[in-house]
Enzyme design. Structure first.
Site, PDB file in Angstrom:
ATOM      1  N   TYR A  61       0.832  -1.067  -0.010  1.00 17.01           N
ATOM      2  CA  TYR A  61       0.174   0.107  -0.044  1.00 17.01           C
ATOM      3  C   TYR A  61       0.766   1.157  -0.002  1.00 17.01           C
ATOM      4  O   TYR A  61       1.640   1.605   0.970  1.00 17.01           O
ATOM      5  CB  TYR A  61      -1.059  -0.030   1.216  1.00 17.01           C
ATOM      6  CG  TYR A  61      -1.920  -0.997   1.337  1.00 17.01           C
ATOM      7  CD1 TYR A  61      -2.264  -1.702   0.142  1.00 17.01           C
ATOM      8  CD2 TYR A  61      -2.377  -1.289   2.695  1.00 17.01           C
ATOM      9  CE1 TYR A  61      -3.305  -2.868   0.335  1.00 17.01           C
ATOM     10  CE2 TYR A  61      -3.479  -2.397   2.682  1.00 17.01           C
ATOM     11  CZ  TYR A  61      -3.670  -3.104   1.653  1.00 17.01           C
ATOM     12  OH  TYR A  61      -4.748  -3.967   1.695  1.00 17.01           O
ATOM     13  N   PHE A 211     -13.382  -5.239   1.100  1.00 20.42           N
ATOM     14  CA  PHE A 211     -14.515  -4.388   0.520  1.00 20.42           C
ATOM     15  C   PHE A 211     -15.710  -4.809   1.354  1.00 20.42           C
ATOM     16  O   PHE A 211     -16.851  -4.849   0.590  1.00 20.42           O
ATOM     17  CB  PHE A 211     -14.526  -4.670  -0.843  1.00 20.42           C
ATOM     18  CG  PHE A 211     -13.295  -4.339  -1.760  1.00 20.42           C
ATOM     19  CD1 PHE A 211     -12.476  -3.277  -1.244  1.00 20.42           C
ATOM     20  CD2 PHE A 211     -13.199  -4.764  -3.015  1.00 20.42           C
ATOM     21  CE1 PHE A 211     -11.525  -2.934  -2.138  1.00 20.42           C
ATOM     22  CE2 PHE A 211     -12.239  -4.465  -3.932  1.00 20.42           C
ATOM     23  CZ  PHE A 211     -11.438  -3.404  -3.430  1.00 20.42           C
ATOM     24  N   PRO A 212     -15.896  -4.739   2.608  1.00 18.99           N
ATOM     25  CA  PRO A 212     -17.046  -5.101   3.497  1.00 18.99           C
ATOM     26  C   PRO A 212     -18.054  -3.698   2.989  1.00 18.99           C
ATOM     27  O   PRO A 212     -19.308  -4.226   3.141  1.00 18.99           O
ATOM     28  CB  PRO A 212     -16.654  -4.904   4.906  1.00 18.99           C
ATOM     29  CG  PRO A 212     -15.612  -4.026   4.953  1.00 18.99           C
ATOM     30  CD  PRO A 212     -14.683  -4.257   3.530  1.00 18.99           C
ATOM     31  N   LEU A 213     -17.635  -2.667   2.484  1.00 16.44           N
ATOM     32  CA  LEU A 213     -18.788  -1.628   2.157  1.00 16.44           C
ATOM     33  C   LEU A 213     -18.951  -1.550   0.636  1.00 16.44           C
ATOM     34  O   LEU A 213     -19.227  -0.500   0.203  1.00 16.44           O
ATOM     35  CB  LEU A 213     -18.276  -0.365   2.721  1.00 16.44           C
ATOM     36  CG  LEU A 213     -18.505  -0.289   4.267  1.00 16.44           C
ATOM     37  CD1 LEU A 213     -17.780   0.969   4.958  1.00 16.44           C
ATOM     38  CD2 LEU A 213     -19.865  -0.720   5.036  1.00 16.44           C
ATOM     39  N   GLY A 214     -18.355  -2.455  -0.203  1.00 17.54           N
ATOM     40  CA  GLY A 214     -18.318  -2.284  -1.642  1.00 17.54           C
ATOM     41  C   GLY A 214     -17.045  -1.802  -2.212  1.00 17.54           C
ATOM     42  O   GLY A 214     -16.640  -2.167  -3.448  1.00 17.54           O
ATOM     43  N   GLY A 215     -16.045  -1.365  -1.292  1.00 23.60           N
ATOM     44  CA  GLY A 215     -14.875  -0.982  -2.153  1.00 23.60           C
ATOM     45  C   GLY A 215     -14.842   0.261  -2.908  1.00 23.60           C
ATOM     46  O   GLY A 215     -15.471   1.063  -2.454  1.00 23.60           O
ATOM     47  N   PHE A 216     -14.321   0.243  -4.081  1.00 27.91           N
ATOM     48  CA  PHE A 216     -14.671   1.246  -5.208  1.00 27.91           C
ATOM     49  C   PHE A 216     -15.735   1.347  -5.764  1.00 27.91           C
ATOM     50  O   PHE A 216     -15.913   2.637  -6.252  1.00 27.91           O
ATOM     51  CB  PHE A 216     -13.224   0.985  -6.084  1.00 27.91           C
ATOM     52  CG  PHE A 216     -11.922   0.716  -5.780  1.00 27.91           C
ATOM     53  CD1 PHE A 216     -11.353   1.709  -5.005  1.00 27.91           C
ATOM     54  CD2 PHE A 216     -11.247  -0.422  -5.644  1.00 27.91           C
ATOM     55  CE1 PHE A 216      -9.880   1.392  -4.439  1.00 27.91           C
ATOM     56  CE2 PHE A 216     -10.002  -0.746  -5.300  1.00 27.91           C
ATOM     57  CZ  PHE A 216      -9.265   0.343  -4.581  1.00 27.91           C
ATOM     58  N   PRO A 218     -19.225   1.680  -3.797  1.00 25.30           N
ATOM     59  CA  PRO A 218     -19.872   1.387  -2.845  1.00 25.30           C
ATOM     60  C   PRO A 218     -21.329   0.872  -2.592  1.00 25.30           C
ATOM     61  O   PRO A 218     -22.117   0.930  -3.642  1.00 25.30           O
ATOM     62  CB  PRO A 218     -20.174   2.888  -2.216  1.00 25.30           C
ATOM     63  CG  PRO A 218     -18.860   3.745  -2.857  1.00 25.30           C
ATOM     64  CD  PRO A 218     -18.736   2.933  -4.124  1.00 25.30           C
ATOM     65  N   LEU A 219     -21.869  -0.095  -1.956  1.00 27.60           N
ATOM     66  CA  LEU A 219     -22.896  -0.554  -1.833  1.00 27.60           C
ATOM     67  C   LEU A 219     -24.120   0.524  -2.183  1.00 27.60           C
ATOM     68  O   LEU A 219     -24.147   1.474  -1.238  1.00 27.60           O
ATOM     69  CB  LEU A 219     -23.265  -1.334  -0.554  1.00 27.60           C
ATOM     70  CG  LEU A 219     -22.121  -2.433  -0.332  1.00 27.60           C
ATOM     71  CD1 LEU A 219     -22.531  -3.087   1.295  1.00 27.60           C
ATOM     72  CD2 LEU A 219     -22.258  -3.456  -1.328  1.00 27.60           C
TER      73      LEU A 219
END
Length: 288
Positions: A61, A211-216, A218-219
């Site tokens: 990173y 990506f628990p929230l959708g990553g790049f 978003p959900l």
């Protein structure tokens, strides 16, 4: 606040199930230095102050920038802090993500993580597989995993996990070394690992969704927004609360470069989802 999320045993210690992922501390595209150095340091301080004792990172990173920020902000580290890192990839000069599976590449990655985090041994290292750019893909992990196991025998790595793997690869790995966690893409809408999570839970192995929230991307879901409105939370808090309810072996590492967003994420620990809300949310994954 995050105590309400509970704990799980990983790498020989009990960690709170709401942790922090440091990927977003690097610059745009997870490449280069942060836009705001002081803000990045503030997020790390705030996470630990809030009780987070599980931080996920990698020396690719940046590369290097994220680990150096963690060292600057938190070293000497709290005794209960578990820092988990990843190897198996490197960054090209154009910010591309490239496989780095050879034994010398894996050894160099461990050495870089140790140096930039100022550690003598890494608590837990995830071997990231890159047989496909689109997700887990079959292929033998024996050669790179044996190289990581050798680094473990040298005392440079304490525990080993896997990232971006299939159930078959996990079984192959268990014959080579003890595997204490799996880190794969999973969230409310991306549910490919449902059966895998349940099998790991039965064996007491942690599952850490990236990506628990959708990553790049978003959900987004009308049902998610509806549940959030009813419960007076945000959609992202509901998505995290759903993951905490999904299985007791799930450990969350939502990432952010904002203290306000960090606090919002951690507040998901106190959000209670009634059964009708769980059913409504479960249907998102089935329809997806």
């Amino acid at each position: 606040m995050i105590d309400q999320a509970g704990t799980f045993s990983i790498a020989g210690r009990s960690v709170r199930r709401l942790g922090y992922g440091a990927m977003q501390l690097a610059g745009p595209g997870v490449f280069g230095p942060p836009r705001d150095h002081d803000a990045a340091i503030a997020v790390l301080h705030a996470a630990v102050a809030a009780g987070v004792n599980h931080i996920d990172t990698s020396d690719y990173y940046g590369p290097h920038f994220t680990n150096r920020l963690i060292r600057e902000a938190l070293s000497p580290y709290p005794d209960d802090l578990l820092i988990v890192t990843k190897i198996g990839a490197r960054r090209g000069e154009d910010a591309s993500w490239l496989p780095a599976f050879e034994p010398d590449e894996l050894a160099r990655a461990v050495e870089d993580n140790l140096a930039n985090l100022a550690l003598e041994a890494l608590d837990l290292v995830n071997l990231r597989l890159m047989f496909s750019a689109h997700g887990p893909a079959e292929g033998s992990l024996a050669a790179p995993l044996k190289a990581v196991a050798d680094l473990q025998r040298q005392g440079l790595v304490k525990r080993i996990g896997l990232s971006n793997v299939t159930p078959a690869q996990f079984e192959e790995a268990r014959a080579i070394a003890e595997i204490v966690c799996v880190q794969n893409h999973y969230n409310l809408a991306h549910r490919d690992d449902d059966a895998f999570i349940d099998a790991l839970a039965a064996d007491g192995v942690a599952y850490v969704p990236f990506f628990p929230l959708g990553g790049f991307s978003p959900l987004q879901s009308a049902a998610l927004s509806d549940v959030a409105a009813r419960l007076k939370g945000t959609p992202m808090q509901v998505a995290l609360a759903w993951l905490l309810r999904r299985s007791p072996n799930i450990l969350l590492i939502p990432g952010t470069s904002s203290v306000a967003h960090l606090e919002e994420n951690l507040a998901a620990a106190s959000l209670t989802l009634p059964e009708d809300a769980m059913a409504q949310l479960d249907a998102i994954g089935r329809s997806g």
